[in-house]
Design a protein around this motif. Structure first.
Motif, PDB file in Angstrom:
ATOM      1  N   THR A   1       0.862  -1.177   0.000  1.00 26.44           N
ATOM      2  CA  THR A   1       0.000   0.000   0.000  1.00 26.44           C
ATOM      3  C   THR A   1       0.899   1.227   0.000  1.00 26.44           C
ATOM      4  N   SER A   2       0.591   2.201  -0.873  1.00 23.09           N
ATOM      5  CA  SER A   2       1.441   3.396  -0.915  1.00 23.09           C
ATOM      6  C   SER A   2       1.304   4.194   0.377  1.00 23.09           C
ATOM      7  N   LEU A   3       2.442   4.607   0.914  1.00 20.51           N
ATOM      8  CA  LEU A   3       2.497   5.458   2.107  1.00 20.51           C
ATOM      9  C   LEU A   3       2.720   6.911   1.723  1.00 20.51           C
ATOM     10  N   ASN A   4       3.353   7.109   0.583  1.00 23.45           N
ATOM     11  CA  ASN A   4       3.747   8.425   0.094  1.00 23.45           C
ATOM     12  C   ASN A   4       3.644   8.425  -1.418  1.00 23.45           C
ATOM     13  N   GLY A   5       3.631   9.610  -1.977  1.00 28.61           N
ATOM     14  CA  GLY A   5       3.784   9.713  -3.416  1.00 28.61           C
ATOM     15  C   GLY A   5       5.222   9.428  -3.769  1.00 28.61           C
ATOM     16  N   GLY A   6       5.432   8.880  -4.936  1.00 27.03           N
ATOM     17  CA  GLY A   6       6.805   8.618  -5.360  1.00 27.03           C
ATOM     18  C   GLY A   6       6.871   7.599  -6.470  1.00 27.03           C
TER      19      GLY A   6
ATOM     20  N   ALA B   1       4.626  -2.262   2.732  1.00 25.03           N
ATOM     21  CA  ALA B   1       5.070  -3.626   3.033  1.00 25.03           C
ATOM     22  C   ALA B   1       6.570  -3.652   3.302  1.00 25.03           C
ATOM     23  N   ALA B   2       6.967  -4.468   4.250  1.00 28.38           N
ATOM     24  CA  ALA B   2       8.388  -4.634   4.535  1.00 28.38           C
ATOM     25  C   ALA B   2       9.039  -5.394   3.386  1.00 28.38           C
ATOM     26  N   PRO B   3      10.288  -5.104   3.092  1.00 28.55           N
ATOM     27  CA  PRO B   3      10.974  -5.858   2.042  1.00 28.55           C
ATOM     28  C   PRO B   3      10.888  -7.357   2.306  1.00 28.55           C
ATOM     29  N   THR B   4      10.702  -8.118   1.258  1.00 28.22           N
ATOM     30  CA  THR B   4      10.542  -9.562   1.408  1.00 28.22           C
ATOM     31  C   THR B   4      11.846 -10.316   1.215  1.00 28.22           C
TER      32      THR B   4
END
Length: 92
Positions: free
Chosen positions: A14-19, A29-32
């Motif tokens: 899910t996007s937290l910020n624009g970018g 999501a944490a890196p997998t």
């Protein structure tokens, strides 16, 4: 960045910020271990302005109210379902 191959286990981002789509800081999501952003097989939920700086792929895409997805000259391959087109903005 080019799209990665499908991850072993699907992840919901899910996007937290624009970018940029391909930047870990854009997503919740944490890196997998094999990827830091949505790839083929994952779900992407966009709540902000997200842009592509390379070709990408995802399985499910949801564009939330007032969110934007900018393709520029790049391609986003959606292998599964896409929703939210009436509430978000999709541009190329």
């Amino acid at each position: 960045m080019e799209a990665h191959t499908m991850a072993a286990a699907p992840v919901t981002f899910t996007s937290l910020n624009g970018g940029d789509w391909g930047v870990m800081g854009t997503w919740s999501a944490a890196p997998t271990g094999d990827h830091d952003f949505p790839v083929d097989g994952d779900t992407a939920i966009i709540n902000h302005g997200v842009t592509l700086s390379g070709n990408q792929a995802t399985d499910v895409l949801t564009l939330q109210n007032s969110a934007t997805l900018g393709l520029g000259v790049h391609t986003l391959l959606i292998d599964g379902a896409a929703s939210g087109w009436s509430s978000g903005t999709f541009s190329g």
